[in-house]
Design an enzyme around this catalytic site. Structure first.
Site, PDB file in Angstrom:
ATOM      1  CB  SER A   1      -1.357  -0.022   1.462  1.00 53.63           C
ATOM      2  OG  SER A   1      -0.721  -0.228   2.363  1.00 53.63           O
TER       3      SER A   1
ATOM      4  N   GLY B   1      -0.050   4.383   0.505  1.00 49.64           N
ATOM      5  CA  GLY B   1      -1.035   5.692   0.362  1.00 49.64           C
ATOM      6  C   GLY B   1      -0.900   6.238  -0.594  1.00 49.64           C
TER       7      GLY B   1
ATOM      8  N   GLY C   1      -5.227   0.800   5.504  1.00 48.42           N
ATOM      9  CA  GLY C   1      -4.807  -0.697   4.577  1.00 48.42           C
ATOM     10  C   GLY C   1      -5.135  -1.978   5.431  1.00 48.42           C
ATOM     11  CG  ASP C   2      -6.703  -2.762   8.785  1.00 48.77           C
ATOM     12  OD1 ASP C   2      -5.173  -2.755   9.043  1.00 48.77           O
ATOM     13  OD2 ASP C   2      -6.375  -2.050   9.975  1.00 48.77           O
TER      14      ASP C   2
END
Length: 340
Positions: free
Chosen positions: A220, A222, A252-253
Site C-alpha cells: 500500500s 498511501g 490498509g486493512d
C-alpha cells in the site's frame, strides 16, 4: 472463511476537529469509538460485505470487555481469549482534509501461556479457513518470530497465511515464506533498507522481500495507490480516487480485506481491495465500508509504468500508472488514498 489474529487489539477513539493546533483548546466536531487492531478491522470489513470471517482476539480489563461488546454489536464471529493485562486504547485526531494524527498505546505483555492459548485457538480454527491473516503490532515482550512460527506450522497443512506487520516481526515472518505480505511504503523501506521515492524503488524493494521468502507482496502506497507482485512475478499497479477523505485509519486493512475477498490474485482482486480502501478513507473513524459505500468507478488498475518510466517520483497523483494501460476511469479526483 478468512480467520484473523490480532495480538494487540484496541479501542480506537477518533476525534474530528476543524484544525489541529498544538497547545490550543480545540472543540471536537464529532467523536467515534470503534473496535481496533489490524486483524479486527479486516474481519469487520469482511463482515460488512457478507464475507465469512472469524477473529481471534485477546482481551483484558474493562477496555477489553468494551471491545468485545462493540464487536458483538457488529455481529463479528470471534474467538475471545482472556488475558491478564488490559486492552489498549488509541486516539486519532482527524482533520477535514483527511490528515490523521494518531497516539497509540503500546499494549500490555502477553505471557508465554497466553501466547500458547492464542496459537492453539488459531490452529484449531484454521482447519476450516481459506486464509489466515496475522496482522498488527506486537505487544511488549512478545517474540518477534511469533508470526514466523505460525507460518511454518501452516505451511505443512496447506493453509495460506497473510502477514501485515512491521519492523523485525515483518522480517522474521518474511523469512518463513508466507503466502502474502502487505507492507506499506515505510514498512517496506524499513524491512529492506531501501529508500523509496518512485515505482522502480518499490519494485526493487519488493524483489528483496521475495528473495527473502515472501511469495506475493501487496504494497500500500498511501496517496499513490497500491502495487501487487505475485508469486508468478505478475505485477499490477492501481490507484483509487477519494472525493472527500475523512480518515485513513484502517484503509490498509480494508485494502487487504477486499483483496482477499476477491480471490487474492491479479488485477481484479487488487481493484476490489483499492475500492474498499478508498471507501474506508471516505468514512469517519475506523469504520469499515459496506456495499453501499464502495464505488468501483474511482479505481484505475493496470501494469505499472514501462521500465523507462519506472523512476517517476511517488507523490500524490504520481501518474505512475500508464495512461494507456487497461483501466477503469477516475472521475475528477480531489485526492488519492491518503492512508496505508
Amino acid at each position: 472463511m478468512i480467520l484473523t489474529l490480532t495480538l494487540n487489539p484496541s479501542l480506537d477513539r477518533t476525534i474530528e476537529v476543524g484544525a489541529l493546533t498544538r497547545g490550543a483548546v480545540i472543540r471536537a466536531a464529532a467523536t467515534h469509538l470503534d473496535p481496533g487492531g489490524k486483524g479486527v478491522n479486516v474481519s469487520r470489513a469482511l463482515l460488512a460485505n457478507d464475507v465469512r470471517s472469524c477473529a481471534v482476539i485477546p482481551y483484558g480489563g474493562s477496555e477489553g470487555r468494551r471491545l468485545l461488546d462493540l464487536l458483538s454489536a457488529e455481529g463479528i464471529d470471534m474467538i475471545p481469549v482472556p488475558v491478564e493485562g488490559p486492552t489498549r486504547s488509541n486516539v486519532a485526531i482527524a482533520e477535514p482534509d483527511g490528515t490523521v494524527t494518531k497516539v497509540n498505546e503500546p499494549g500490555t505483555a502477553l505471557t508465554p501461556a497466553e501466547l500458547d492459548t492464542l496459537a492453539g485457538a488459531v490452529l484449531d480454527a484454521a482447519r476450516s479457513a481459506d486464509w489466515v491473516v496475522a496482522s498488527g503490532s506486537l505487544p511488549p515482550g512478545v517474540p518477534v518470530d511469533v508470526y514466523a512460527g505460525l507460518c511454518r506450522r501452516f505451511a505443512g497443512a496447506g493453509i495460506n497465511l497473510a502477514v501485515d506487520t512491521s519492523g523485525p516481526a515483518l522480517v522474521s515472518a518474511v523469512n518463513a515464506g508466507p503466502a502474502l505480505v502487505k507492507p506499506n511504503r515505510d514498512e517496506l523501506a524499513e524491512a529492506t533498507g531501501t529508500s523509496i521515492a518512485c515505482v522502480g524503488d518499490v519494485l526493487d524493494a519488493v524483489g528483496k522481500l521475495r528473495a527473502m521468502g515472501a511469495r506475493s507482496v501487496l504494497t500500500s502506497l498511501g496517496a499513490d495507490g497500491a502495487l501487487l507482485v505475485e508469486d508468478d512475478e505478475q505485477v499490477w499497479y492501481g490507484e483509487c480516487a477519494v472525493e472527500e477523505p475523512r480518515s485513513s485509519v484502517g484503509a490498509g486493512d480494508a485494502l487487504l480485506a477486499g483483496f482477499l475477498a476477491a480471490g487474492a490474485r491479479g488485477g481484479t482482486a487488487l481493484a476490489e481491495g483499492l475500492a474498499w480502501a478508498g471507501a474506508a478513507v471516505g468514512l469517519p473513524g475506523s469504520r469499515m465500508p459496506g456495499p453501499a459505500d464502495i464505488d468501483r468507478t474511482h479505481v484505475r488498475i493496470g501494469p505499472p509504468t514501462r521500465p523507462g518510466r519506472s523512476r517517476h517520483p511517488l507523490a500524490r497523483r504520481s501518474g505512475a500508472l500508464e495512461r494507456d494501460a487497461p483501466s477503469l476511469p477516475i472521475h475528477s479526483p480531489r485526492s488519492l488514498i491518503p492512508g496505508g
